[in-house]
Motif scaffolding. Structure first.
Motif, mmCIF file in Angstrom:
data_model
loop_
_atom_site.group_PDB
_atom_site.id
_atom_site.type_symbol
_atom_site.label_atom_id
_atom_site.label_comp_id
_atom_site.label_asym_id
_atom_site.label_seq_id
_atom_site.Cartn_x
_atom_site.Cartn_y
_atom_site.Cartn_z
ATOM 1 N N VAL A 377 39.849 -8.979 58.347
ATOM 2 C CA VAL A 377 38.711 -7.576 58.790
ATOM 3 C C VAL A 377 38.887 -7.853 60.016
ATOM 4 C CG1 VAL A 377 36.224 -7.100 60.158
ATOM 5 C CG2 VAL A 377 37.117 -8.022 57.511
ATOM 6 N N GLU A 378 39.093 -9.171 61.175
ATOM 7 C CA GLU A 378 39.400 -9.428 62.262
ATOM 8 C C GLU A 378 41.142 -9.030 62.617
ATOM 9 O OE1 GLU A 378 37.413 -13.005 63.593
ATOM 10 O OE2 GLU A 378 35.318 -12.052 64.118
ATOM 11 N N LEU A 379 41.681 -9.148 61.628
ATOM 12 C CA LEU A 379 43.275 -9.413 61.061
ATOM 13 C C LEU A 379 43.467 -10.105 62.705
ATOM 14 C CD1 LEU A 379 43.791 -5.138 62.193
ATOM 15 C CD2 LEU A 379 44.181 -6.388 60.196
ATOM 16 N N ASP A 380 42.977 -11.443 62.071
ATOM 17 C CA ASP A 380 43.120 -13.103 63.235
ATOM 18 C C ASP A 380 44.530 -13.584 62.075
ATOM 19 O OD1 ASP A 380 42.885 -15.599 64.222
ATOM 20 O OD2 ASP A 380 40.780 -15.716 64.471
ATOM 21 N N TRP A 381 45.432 -13.406 62.262
ATOM 22 C CA TRP A 381 46.267 -13.876 61.237
ATOM 23 C C TRP A 381 46.384 -15.935 61.187
ATOM 24 C CZ3 TRP A 381 48.526 -11.096 57.722
ATOM 25 C CH2 TRP A 381 48.439 -9.209 57.811
ATOM 26 N N ASP A 382 46.291 -16.391 62.776
ATOM 27 C CA ASP A 382 46.252 -17.529 62.686
ATOM 28 C C ASP A 382 45.172 -17.903 62.130
ATOM 29 O OD1 ASP A 382 48.027 -17.531 64.260
ATOM 30 O OD2 ASP A 382 47.150 -17.560 66.190
ATOM 31 N N GLU A 383 43.995 -17.653 62.367
ATOM 32 C CA GLU A 383 42.848 -17.927 60.904
ATOM 33 C C GLU A 383 42.888 -18.012 58.883
ATOM 34 O OE1 GLU A 383 38.668 -19.824 60.990
ATOM 35 O OE2 GLU A 383 40.475 -19.675 61.978
ATOM 36 N N MET A 384 43.440 -17.415 58.832
ATOM 37 C CA MET A 384 44.217 -16.961 58.225
ATOM 38 C C MET A 384 44.764 -17.306 56.965
ATOM 39 S SD MET A 384 44.458 -12.703 57.363
ATOM 40 C CE MET A 384 44.627 -11.250 58.770
ATOM 41 N N PHE A 385 46.132 -17.781 58.640
ATOM 42 C CA PHE A 385 47.025 -19.246 57.785
ATOM 43 C C PHE A 385 45.986 -20.769 58.119
ATOM 44 C CE2 PHE A 385 50.018 -16.128 60.188
ATOM 45 C CZ PHE A 385 49.974 -15.891 58.541
ATOM 46 N N LYS A 386 45.224 -20.512 58.515
ATOM 47 C CA LYS A 386 44.991 -21.674 58.738
ATOM 48 C C LYS A 386 43.530 -22.454 57.022
ATOM 49 C CE LYS A 386 43.665 -22.403 63.652
ATOM 50 N NZ LYS A 386 42.943 -22.519 64.701
ATOM 51 N N LYS A 395 53.137 -18.182 56.067
ATOM 52 C CA LYS A 395 54.097 -17.805 57.555
ATOM 53 C C LYS A 395 54.700 -17.708 57.026
ATOM 54 C CE LYS A 395 50.540 -21.336 60.264
ATOM 55 N NZ LYS A 395 51.442 -23.231 60.637
ATOM 56 N N LYS A 396 56.016 -18.134 55.627
ATOM 57 C CA LYS A 396 56.838 -17.486 55.657
ATOM 58 C C LYS A 396 56.689 -16.461 55.226
ATOM 59 C CE LYS A 396 60.445 -18.663 52.088
ATOM 60 N NZ LYS A 396 60.508 -17.025 51.604
ATOM 61 N N TYR A 397 56.261 -15.793 54.429
ATOM 62 C CA TYR A 397 56.142 -14.014 54.505
ATOM 63 C C TYR A 397 56.406 -13.443 55.879
ATOM 64 C CZ TYR A 397 56.210 -15.167 49.124
ATOM 65 O OH TYR A 397 56.663 -15.311 47.839
ATOM 66 N N ARG A 398 55.276 -14.424 56.334
ATOM 67 C CA ARG A 398 54.578 -13.110 57.537
ATOM 68 C C ARG A 398 55.983 -13.401 58.265
ATOM 69 N NH1 ARG A 398 51.576 -9.161 60.276
ATOM 70 N NH2 ARG A 398 51.135 -10.496 62.640
ATOM 71 N N GLN A 399 56.904 -14.151 59.000
ATOM 72 C CA GLN A 399 57.728 -14.518 59.590
ATOM 73 C C GLN A 399 59.311 -13.904 58.116
ATOM 74 O OE1 GLN A 399 57.965 -15.489 62.489
ATOM 75 N NE2 GLN A 399 55.731 -15.804 62.331
ATOM 76 N N GLU A 400 58.955 -13.507 57.062
ATOM 77 C CA GLU A 400 60.688 -13.193 57.258
ATOM 78 C C GLU A 400 60.402 -11.547 56.923
ATOM 79 O OE1 GLU A 400 61.346 -15.736 53.290
ATOM 80 O OE2 GLU A 400 60.993 -14.007 53.146
ATOM 81 N N SER A 401 58.717 -10.687 57.266
ATOM 82 C CA SER A 401 59.137 -9.323 57.319
ATOM 83 C C SER A 401 57.715 -8.794 58.292
ATOM 84 C CB SER A 401 58.583 -8.602 56.204
ATOM 85 O OG SER A 401 58.477 -7.190 56.240
ATOM 86 N N ARG A 402 58.546 -8.876 60.050
ATOM 87 C CA ARG A 402 57.853 -9.205 61.016
ATOM 88 C C ARG A 402 57.227 -6.678 60.764
ATOM 89 N NH1 ARG A 402 54.952 -13.333 62.510
ATOM 90 N NH2 ARG A 402 54.541 -11.741 64.290
ATOM 91 N N PRO A 403 56.187 -7.030 61.578
ATOM 92 C CA PRO A 403 55.316 -5.230 61.444
ATOM 93 C C PRO A 403 55.844 -5.581 62.974
ATOM 94 C CG PRO A 403 54.483 -6.992 61.697
ATOM 95 C CD PRO A 403 54.774 -7.716 61.392
#
Length: 433
Positions: A377-386, A395-403
């Protein structure tokens, strides 16, 4: 006050160090935990000689635990590679590792495994007998087989799988039954062959009390293996499987009379609509002893994807009361799993276990999901990864396709529902162009 096993201590009102550790991990009152252990509804597999162990509990009201199978075989006997798998499994925080080595002199690998592993260690001594004794199966004596079991206990193995429920009577039923896959348990098939070649009763069943002597001495938990587990959905919940389960229930009471802890192993391959009934049967016939299942795999047609078919069955089984899941990898039915196969099997099984824990209302299970939802909800990607179960892959999926916009992803971009609603609720402008 002295005690021999965790069950003996619990029945004497003694709280052991292992009980204290498990109670803290599970956030359960230690007195309640001790009561469950005294009844046999929870086990703490912790051999007196396994000095590096961080004890875990398996059973009622506790998190569903997962097991990883490792070990060397004739075709894949690279000890260093298996030890790399061990280190990875430990890093991924599995609760249990089974050494299924079945070739050569396996004691060196087992000793290293027990020395380095905080996870509980299981084994199937029958797998090791041929190599350990350097004898053909037919020529192994009952006393020699007991010696192999004793060696595993002395080495520090926390639980042993023994196929004690496959009696001569059950074997005769197998020979006259229309089972599609007969016996798929490796240990069960070896015992079946030994019994037929020697025209004798199952030596594990016959010498069960002597095995209990060993288990009581070292506090080894008995995992009563299902030699007759179904190897395909056609064979599930048949009379052969149930006949063996009835024997396992009788053996459970005999073990408890000696204060030896017991788990019951279960299927196997099974149609999804039979899983709940099998959990009910095991709990009823085996007096609420913890239930440990392989999968179960809910279809037979997915070699290469059996970690998925297993996770489907495992999630449902866990939600209905199964306590312990043995992982299945994509390589099941095809080859010895490699390191990547093992990782995929662990993640799939962890997902299944956690899904079951949510349904069972295990302490903390839903809170983990709620924290993840809050981070989304907070779009807190670092917290999602944790919080996610496999941070590296996320993290790999996120890095492979940056918005273009860092507070979104490339699936929705500025049309991200979380982003839009968050801006509206914060009285911010919503610009989608």
């Amino acid at each position: 006050m002295n005690y021999t096993t965790q069950m003996d201590a619990a029945r004497k009102g003694i709280t052991t160090k292992a009980m204290e550790i498990v109670a803290k991990k599970e956030n359960i009152d230690v007195n309640k935990l001790r009561e469950l252990i005294s009844k046999g509804q929870v086990v703490i597999p912790a051999n007196k000689n396994h000095k590096s162990i961080s004890p875990e509990g398996v059973g009622k009201n506790l998190r569903t635990k997962i097991n990883v199978n490792l070990g060397i075989s004739r075709d894949c006997k690279n000890v260093d590679l298996e030890l790399e798998k061990v280190r990875t499994a430990i890093d991924m925080k599995v609760e249990s590792i089974m050494d299924l080595s079945n070739y050569g002199k396996t004691k060196e690998f087992r000793d290293k495994l027990i020395e380095m592993s905080p996870a509980m260690i299981g084994s199937v001594p029958m797998y090791d007998a041929v190599g350990f004794l350097d004898k053909d199966l037919k020529d192994i004596t009952e006393e020699e087989l007991l010696n192999v079991i004793k060696q595993h206990a002395m080495d520090g193995v926390d639980f042993i799988t023994i196929h004690a429920g496959m009696t001569r009577s059950v074997c005769n039923k197998i020979k006259n039954h229309d089972r599609l896959t007969h016996i798929v348990s490796r240990g069960g098939s070896l015992l079946f062959a030994w019994m037929e070649l020697n025209d004798k009763e199952n030596p594990i069943y016959k010498n069960f009390d002597k095995i209990l002597d060993i288990c009581e001495e070292y506090d080894v938990t008995v995992s009563l293996g299902d030699a007759c587990r179904p190897g395909c959905i056609q064979d599930s919940t048949d009379s052969v499987q149930i006949d063996e389960l009835i024997v396992l229930g009788e053996l459970t009471k005999r073990a408890w009379a000696r204060n030896v802890q017991v788990m019951i192993e279960g299927p196997g391959h099974m149609s999804i609509d039979e899983i709940e009934a099998n959990v009910i049967l095991e709990k009823k016939l085996c007096h609420q002893a913890p239930f440990y299942v392989l999968g179960p795999l809910v279809t037979d047609i997915a070699p290469g994807y059996d970690h998925i078919t297993s996770a489907i069955g495992g999630a449902l089984a866990s939600s209905k009361g199964v306590d312990f899941l043995c992982y299945v990898t994509p390589a099941e039915h095809l080859r010895l799993p490699n390191l990547d196969d093992m990782k995929e099997g662990i993640i799939a099984t962890k997902i299944a276990a956690h899904a079951g824990d949510i349904a069972k209302n295990v302490y903390g299970a839903r809170e983990w999901d709620n924290k993840m939802s809050k981070a989304r909800v907070e779009l807190d990607w670092d917290e999602m990864f944790k919080l996610c179960i496999d941070p590296k892959k996320a993290k790999k999926y996120r890095q492979e396709s940056r918005p273009f916009n860092e507070d979104s992803c490339t699936m929705c971009g500025k049309m991200c529902s979380m982003r839009t609603v968050k801006k509206i609720l914060n009285n911010e402008e919503v610009n989608l162009i």
